[in-house]
Design a protein around this motif. Structure first.
Motif, PDB file in Angstrom:
ATOM      1  N   MET A   1      39.414  38.588  50.824  1.00  0.00           N
ATOM      2  CA  MET A   1      38.558  37.481  50.413  1.00  0.00           C
ATOM      3  C   MET A   1      37.328  36.927  51.417  1.00  0.00           C
ATOM      4  N   TYR A   2      38.049  36.752  52.360  1.00  0.00           N
ATOM      5  CA  TYR A   2      37.057  36.189  53.441  1.00  0.00           C
ATOM      6  C   TYR A   2      35.846  37.066  53.729  1.00  0.00           C
ATOM      7  N   GLU A   3      36.089  38.326  53.655  1.00  0.00           N
ATOM      8  CA  GLU A   3      35.004  39.520  54.283  1.00  0.00           C
ATOM      9  C   GLU A   3      33.986  39.597  53.165  1.00  0.00           C
ATOM     10  N   ALA A   4      34.375  39.170  51.732  1.00  0.00           N
ATOM     11  CA  ALA A   4      33.718  39.393  50.789  1.00  0.00           C
ATOM     12  C   ALA A   4      32.607  38.105  50.626  1.00  0.00           C
ATOM     13  N   LEU A   5      33.070  37.018  51.030  1.00  0.00           N
ATOM     14  CA  LEU A   5      32.098  36.042  51.139  1.00  0.00           C
ATOM     15  C   LEU A   5      31.278  35.863  52.149  1.00  0.00           C
ATOM     16  N   GLN A   6      31.573  36.752  53.238  1.00  0.00           N
ATOM     17  CA  GLN A   6      30.720  36.794  54.415  1.00  0.00           C
ATOM     18  C   GLN A   6      29.394  37.679  53.940  1.00  0.00           C
ATOM     19  N   THR A   7      29.562  38.645  52.932  1.00  0.00           N
ATOM     20  CA  THR A   7      28.526  39.303  52.836  1.00  0.00           C
ATOM     21  C   THR A   7      27.271  38.588  52.195  1.00  0.00           C
TER      22      THR A   7
ATOM     23  N   ARG B   1      37.687  31.626  22.261  1.00  0.00           N
ATOM     24  CA  ARG B   1      37.025  31.403  20.953  1.00  0.00           C
ATOM     25  C   ARG B   1      36.267  29.799  21.001  1.00  0.00           C
ATOM     26  N   LEU B   2      37.030  29.046  21.448  1.00  0.00           N
ATOM     27  CA  LEU B   2      36.920  27.525  21.089  1.00  0.00           C
ATOM     28  C   LEU B   2      35.842  27.185  22.183  1.00  0.00           C
ATOM     29  N   SER B   3      36.108  27.432  23.477  1.00  0.00           N
ATOM     30  CA  SER B   3      35.591  26.888  24.580  1.00  0.00           C
ATOM     31  C   SER B   3      34.179  27.509  25.035  1.00  0.00           C
ATOM     32  N   ASP B   4      33.350  26.607  25.607  1.00  0.00           N
ATOM     33  CA  ASP B   4      31.913  27.165  25.991  1.00  0.00           C
ATOM     34  C   ASP B   4      31.963  28.058  27.249  1.00  0.00           C
ATOM     35  N   VAL B   5      33.029  27.442  28.157  1.00  0.00           N
ATOM     36  CA  VAL B   5      33.054  28.208  29.406  1.00  0.00           C
ATOM     37  C   VAL B   5      34.089  29.265  29.264  1.00  0.00           C
ATOM     38  N   PRO B   6      33.956  30.482  29.904  1.00  0.00           N
ATOM     39  CA  PRO B   6      35.024  31.512  29.669  1.00  0.00           C
ATOM     40  C   PRO B   6      36.122  31.318  30.524  1.00  0.00           C
ATOM     41  N   ILE B   7      37.366  31.504  30.326  1.00  0.00           N
ATOM     42  CA  ILE B   7      38.518  31.238  30.854  1.00  0.00           C
ATOM     43  C   ILE B   7      39.286  32.710  30.911  1.00  0.00           C
ATOM     44  N   VAL B   8      39.355  32.985  31.893  1.00  0.00           N
ATOM     45  CA  VAL B   8      39.907  34.562  32.094  1.00  0.00           C
ATOM     46  C   VAL B   8      41.329  34.765  32.092  1.00  0.00           C
ATOM     47  N   ASP B   9      42.068  35.580  31.279  1.00  0.00           N
ATOM     48  CA  ASP B   9      43.196  35.557  30.971  1.00  0.00           C
ATOM     49  C   ASP B   9      43.846  36.410  32.078  1.00  0.00           C
ATOM     50  N   GLY B  10      44.864  35.631  32.617  1.00  0.00           N
ATOM     51  CA  GLY B  10      45.706  36.201  33.622  1.00  0.00           C
ATOM     52  C   GLY B  10      45.097  35.660  34.834  1.00  0.00           C
ATOM     53  N   ALA B  11      44.106  34.757  35.113  1.00  0.00           N
ATOM     54  CA  ALA B  11      43.385  34.368  36.077  1.00  0.00           C
ATOM     55  C   ALA B  11      44.522  33.238  36.824  1.00  0.00           C
ATOM     56  N   ARG B  12      44.833  33.476  38.114  1.00  0.00           N
ATOM     57  CA  ARG B  12      45.344  32.721  38.923  1.00  0.00           C
ATOM     58  C   ARG B  12      44.708  31.775  39.561  1.00  0.00           C
ATOM     59  N   ASP B  13      45.458  30.588  40.232  1.00  0.00           N
ATOM     60  CA  ASP B  13      44.636  29.523  40.823  1.00  0.00           C
ATOM     61  C   ASP B  13      44.330  29.982  42.351  1.00  0.00           C
ATOM     62  N   TYR B  14      44.831  31.091  42.733  1.00  0.00           N
ATOM     63  CA  TYR B  14      44.515  31.772  44.067  1.00  0.00           C
ATOM     64  C   TYR B  14      43.288  32.199  44.212  1.00  0.00           C
ATOM     65  N   ARG B  15      42.478  31.633  45.104  1.00  0.00           N
ATOM     66  CA  ARG B  15      41.023  31.888  45.245  1.00  0.00           C
ATOM     67  C   ARG B  15      40.571  31.528  46.615  1.00  0.00           C
ATOM     68  N   MET B  16      39.435  31.885  47.001  1.00  0.00           N
ATOM     69  CA  MET B  16      38.693  31.361  48.135  1.00  0.00           C
ATOM     70  C   MET B  16      37.315  31.264  47.924  1.00  0.00           C
ATOM     71  N   MET B  17      36.905  29.977  48.232  1.00  0.00           N
ATOM     72  CA  MET B  17      35.522  29.101  47.957  1.00  0.00           C
ATOM     73  C   MET B  17      35.016  28.655  49.151  1.00  0.00           C
ATOM     74  N   LYS B  18      33.556  28.834  48.899  1.00  0.00           N
ATOM     75  CA  LYS B  18      32.560  28.361  50.077  1.00  0.00           C
ATOM     76  C   LYS B  18      32.707  26.834  49.755  1.00  0.00           C
ATOM     77  N   ARG B  19      32.400  25.992  51.011  1.00  0.00           N
ATOM     78  CA  ARG B  19      32.167  24.778  51.042  1.00  0.00           C
ATOM     79  C   ARG B  19      31.450  24.348  50.031  1.00  0.00           C
ATOM     80  N   LYS B  20      30.345  24.881  49.468  1.00  0.00           N
ATOM     81  CA  LYS B  20      29.454  24.183  48.570  1.00  0.00           C
ATOM     82  C   LYS B  20      30.047  24.214  47.122  1.00  0.00           C
TER      83      LYS B  20
END
Ligand code: UDP
Ligand code: MG
Length: 321
Positions: free
Chosen positions: A110-116, A149-168
């Protein structure tokens, strides 16, 4: 804006995770130590009733890279995530569960992907639901189909809260100060470029899941009401449809009276059915409206999302703004 003194913050919401935390800490430390980054742990004790807080205190004493925040009661995982993001000082912030269902081996990738520079955030989804009760999988799938179907923002099936984000992105999430938080939707709503990684479902290393079927149902409703106003449209559409039906039915009755002259005083059964049916629909529609009003009510109170009873920063004489 907060000054970032770390390359990486690892935010971990914990609710009654006394068994899992030591295993989690060792497993993650082993991996992050290899990454050659300056990092910190931010554990959020979400009002645990077991010895989670004691374990965190000891960890923080023994390891300078461990910080914790402890809530005055259980505020829920969403509040835990928010608090963790607020306390995190990293230029990158990873969000992980304490039960090792989020494989730490993904952190370096994850960290490497963000460095790209190609992505602002790396999110994960599980490709299977192995180990989960089939009935739970069924309802989960149905929920994701419905909400997408109902919502405007896509919500991915099986998405976990596990993620890495940049500060912004972290700052963008923190700027959404809404009280009713549905993180899966918020992460998607703030946008940014996301890389998705997937892995097979991993069972929790120790302890029990905190999600009863009832809690999940409430969570699903929360998601729908927070990210869609379609239910309100349903009420409007049913109302319009019933009005048209009523007009047609009235026309039929009047014509029948004029043409046939049929003076029908019977019809108690049909009348009762119609009244009950319409009454039900009305209550249903008012209920839908009530769901939204209840949320407006909560939002307008502007209560804090969480209350901190204790944190490692205070003990060290540091204060957060
Ligand atoms: N959690 C929390 N507050 C809660 C419920 C859960 O902070 O009210 C934390 C929990 O300690 C864990 C993460 O959220 O680190 C995910 O919870 P759990 O493993 O029970 O959920 P599941 O993985 O079964 O969806
Ligand atoms: Mg879990």
């Amino acid at each position: 804006m907060k000054e970032c003194r770390m390359d990486l913050s690892i935010v971990v919401p914990c609710y009654n995770e006394e068994e899992a935390i030591p295993i989690f800490f060792d497993a993650v430390t082993a991996i992050v130590d290899q990454m050659g980054v300056n990092y910190e742990f931010v554990f959020v004790d979400d009002g645990s009733s077991d010895s989670t807080l004691g374990i965190l205190r000891n960890l923080a004493k023994a390891h300078p890279q461990v910080r914790y925040v402890s809530f005055s009661r259980n505020f829920g995982k969403e509040a835990g995530i928010y608090a963790g993001l607020q306390y995190a000082r990293g230029e990158h912030v990873a969000l992980m569960d304490a039960d090792l269902q989020d494989p730490p081996s993904y952190l370096p990738r994850m960290y490497e992907a963000l460095q790209t520079g190609k992505y602002d955030n790396v999110a994960t989804r599980r490709s299977t639901r192995a180990g989960e009760p089939p009935i739970r999988s069924f309802f989960s799938r149905a929920f994701y189909r419905l909400i997408n179907r109902l919502s405007d923002v896509p919500i991915v099936d099986g998405a976990r809260d596990y993620r890495m984000m940049k500060r912004k992105m972290v700052n963008a999430i923190l700027a959404t100060g809404e009280y009713n938080r549905f993180s899966k939707g918020l992460f998607s709503w703030v946008g940014f470029r996301t890389l998705w990684l997937s892995y097979d479902n991993v069972e929790r290393v120790a302890g029990q899941t905190k999600w009863s079927f009832w809690k999940l149902t409430k969570y699903a409703l929360e998601g729908i009401v927070n990210f869609s106003h379609a239910p309100l449209d349903i009420a409007t559409n049913i109302g319009m449809f019933m009005t048209i039906v009523a007009f047609i039915w009235a026309a039929v009755l009047i014509l029948k009276k004029i043409i046939i002259g049929d003076y029908n005083v019977s019809g108690w059964t049909s009348l009762t059915c119609i009244i009950i049916f319409l009454g039900g629909l009305q209550l249903f529609s008012i209920g839908i409206m009530g769901q939204y009003i209840a949320r407006i009510f909560l939002e307008t109170k502007h209560r804090p999302l969480f209350i901190v009873a204790e944190s490692s920063d205070e003990e060290n004489g540091e204060t957060e703004e």
